[in-house]
Motif scaffolding. Structure first.
Motif, PDB file in Angstrom:
ATOM      1  N   UNK A 198      27.816 -11.427  37.400  1.00 62.90           N
ATOM      2  CA  UNK A 198      28.113 -10.308  38.284  1.00 62.90           C
ATOM      3  C   UNK A 198      29.560  -9.837  38.192  1.00 62.90           C
ATOM      4  N   UNK A 199      29.707  -8.537  38.493  1.00 64.23           N
ATOM      5  CA  UNK A 199      31.041  -7.991  38.733  1.00 64.23           C
ATOM      6  C   UNK A 199      30.903  -6.841  39.716  1.00 64.23           C
ATOM      7  N   UNK A 200      32.051  -6.339  40.195  1.00 61.87           N
ATOM      8  CA  UNK A 200      32.044  -5.154  41.040  1.00 61.87           C
ATOM      9  C   UNK A 200      31.337  -5.307  42.365  1.00 61.87           C
ATOM     10  N   UNK A 201      31.260  -6.520  42.898  1.00 56.27           N
ATOM     11  CA  UNK A 201      30.640  -6.714  44.196  1.00 56.27           C
ATOM     12  C   UNK A 201      29.130  -6.774  44.151  1.00 56.27           C
ATOM     13  N   UNK A 202      28.580  -7.460  43.140  1.00 57.89           N
ATOM     14  CA  UNK A 202      27.150  -7.717  43.121  1.00 57.89           C
ATOM     15  C   UNK A 202      26.374  -7.057  42.005  1.00 57.89           C
ATOM     16  N   UNK A 203      27.042  -6.286  41.133  1.00 61.78           N
ATOM     17  CA  UNK A 203      26.336  -5.683  40.006  1.00 61.78           C
ATOM     18  C   UNK A 203      26.091  -6.740  38.930  1.00 61.78           C
ATOM     19  N   UNK A 204      24.832  -6.921  38.543  1.00 64.59           N
ATOM     20  CA  UNK A 204      24.451  -7.956  37.584  1.00 64.59           C
ATOM     21  C   UNK A 204      24.563  -7.400  36.168  1.00 64.59           C
ATOM     22  N   UNK A 205      25.788  -7.182  35.750  1.00 59.10           N
ATOM     23  CA  UNK A 205      26.046  -6.547  34.468  1.00 59.10           C
ATOM     24  C   UNK A 205      25.588  -7.419  33.298  1.00 59.10           C
ATOM     25  N   UNK A 206      25.722  -8.731  33.435  1.00 60.54           N
ATOM     26  CA  UNK A 206      25.267  -9.684  32.405  1.00 60.54           C
ATOM     27  C   UNK A 206      24.214 -10.580  33.046  1.00 60.54           C
ATOM     28  N   UNK A 207      23.015 -10.055  33.294  1.00 60.48           N
ATOM     29  CA  UNK A 207      22.067 -10.727  34.196  1.00 60.48           C
ATOM     30  C   UNK A 207      21.605 -12.094  33.739  1.00 60.48           C
ATOM     31  N   UNK A 208      21.654 -12.379  32.454  1.00 57.05           N
ATOM     32  CA  UNK A 208      21.181 -13.676  31.961  1.00 57.05           C
ATOM     33  C   UNK A 208      22.294 -14.710  31.849  1.00 57.05           C
ATOM     34  N   UNK A 209      23.520 -14.353  32.223  1.00 57.02           N
ATOM     35  CA  UNK A 209      24.645 -15.283  32.074  1.00 57.02           C
ATOM     36  C   UNK A 209      24.467 -16.497  32.979  1.00 57.02           C
TER      37      UNK A 209
END
Length: 308
Positions: A217-228
Motif C-alpha cells: 500500500x501507499x497513499x493511505x490505503x491504495x493497494x498499488x502493489x497488491x501481491x506484495x
C-alpha cells in the motif's frame, strides 16, 4: 560489580518514542500521554525523543539506537515510520509503529491494529513477552551512493511527480494543494521512457506510473502493489504503461482494491533487485521525498524486527 551487556540493555533499557505532533493533521495529539502510559505498562522506562523537523527526528532515532535503547516506537504516519526505519533497519533493535497519521500503510501491511491504543496494547504485550517478528525492508541506493531504507512503496511515476509539484506550491494550503497539483500534472501527462533491470535482466518501458513495493500500500490505503508480501524476500514492481488522461482517471480508483493490475496497460514483476532509471524523476518512498533516479533497490530479508 556486574557489567551491563548490550543484550541486557536490549531487554531492560528504555523504549524510545518518536512522536510527530502534526501527524494526521494533529487530530491525535491528545493521545500521546495515553500512548506513553500504555508503553510504560510493559515495565520499561519510556523516553520521548525531541525533534523540531524531519532531519532532527531521524538524527534523534540514530542517537537513541546508538545509546542502546531496548526498542524504538514511531507515533505518527508513514513519514514518521520512514524516519525511524533509517535508524533500526539492519539492526537488532525492535521497532513498532503506532498509526496516527493520514497514511498508515506500513503499519497496516505489517498487521498492526488501525486503532492507535489497540496498537499500543499489542506493542506492550510484545515488549513484556520479548516477542518480535522479522519482516523485510527495501534498501535503495542513489547514483551518488546515498542509501535509504523504506518499508512500504517507492513511487517513481505520476504520483511522485504530483507530490513534487505539490511540495513546490505555496498556495493553496492543505489537501487542496495536492488536488490542484493532480489537475496540473494530468494536463501535462505523458509517458516517460524508463529503464528497468530486474535481477540483472533489462527492460525498456514507456510508462506513466512505476511503483516498487516492499509492501502493498501507499497513499493511505491504495493497494498499488497488491501481491506484495513483507516476508517473501522480493520486491513487487507495478508499471502503468501508456495511459492517457481519461484512462488513468478511470483506472486510478481501482488501485484501492488492487484490481488495476488486471488492466491491459499494467504490468507486474517480482525481483530481488531493481535498477530503475528515467530522466527528471524524484522518487517518493513511504510518501517522503527521497532520491532522484537512477536508483538501485534491493529487498533485504528480515531487516527489521517488529514488536507484534
Amino acid at each position: 560489580m556486574l557489567a551491563v551487556t548490550a543484550d541486557d540493555r536490549r531487554t531492560t533499557g528504555p523504549v524510545a518514542v518518536l512522536a510527530n505532533p502534526v501527524a494526521g493533521r494533529g487530530r491525535h495529539r491528545a493521545l500521546l500521554p495515553r500512548v506513553l502510559d500504555g508503553l510504560a505498562a510493559a515495565g520499561r522506562p519510556v523516553e520521548l525523543l525531541t525533534a523540531h523537523d524531519p532531519t532532527g527526528a531521524e538524527a534523534a532515532c540514530h542517537a537513541a539506537v546508538a545509546a542502546g535503547v531496548s526498542a524504538l516506537v514511531a507515533v505518527g504516519g508513514d513519514g514518521t515510520v520512514h524516519r525511524a526505519l533509517q535508524a533500526v533497519g539492519g539492526t537488532a533493535v525492535p521497532f513498532a509503529p503506532v498509526p496516527v497519521g493520514t497514511g498508515n500503510d506500513f503499519a497496516a501491511d505489517a498487521g498492526f491494529p488501525a486503532d492507535p491504543l489497540a496498537a499500543v496494547a499489542v506493542i506492550a504485550d510484545a515488549l513484556r513477552a520479548g516477542r518480535t517478528r522479522p519482516v523485510d525492508l527495501a534498501r535503495m541506493t542513489g547514483g551518488d551512493g546515498t542509501d535509504r531504507w523504506y518499508g512500504a512503496v517507492l513511487a517513481a511515476g505520476f504520483d511522485a511527480i504530483v507530490n513534487e509539484r505539490a511540495n513546490r506550491m505555496r498556495w493553496p494550503r492543505g489537501p487542496r494543494r495536492y488536488d490542484l497539483a493532480i489537475l496540473v500534472e494530468l494536463a501535462r501527462l505523458r509517458p516517460r521512457r524508463y529503464t528497468l533491470r530486474l535481477d540483472g535482466v533489462g527492460h525498456e518501458v514507456d510508462a506513466v506510473l512505476v511503483a516498487v513495493g516492499n509492501g502493498a500500500r501507499y497513499g493511505g490505503g491504495m493497494r498499488i502493489c497488491p501481491a506484495a508480501d513483507l516476508t517473501d524476500g522480493l520486491l513487487d514492481v507495478v508499471v502503468g504503461g501508456r495511459f492517457d488522461r481519461r484512462t488513468l482517471i478511470r483506472v486510478k480508483p481501482r488501485i484501492y482494491a488492487g484490481t488495476h493490475v488486471t488492466h491491459p496497460l499494467a504490468s507486474s514483476f517480482r525481483a530481488r533487485t531493481v535498477e530503475l532509471a528515467a530522466e527528471g524523476i524524484t522518487t517518493y518512498a513511504d510518501g517522503e521525498r527521497s532520491l532522484d533516479l537512477p536508483v538501485r533497490i534491493s529487498a533485504v530479508p528480515r531487516a527489521v524486527r517488529l514488536l507484534r
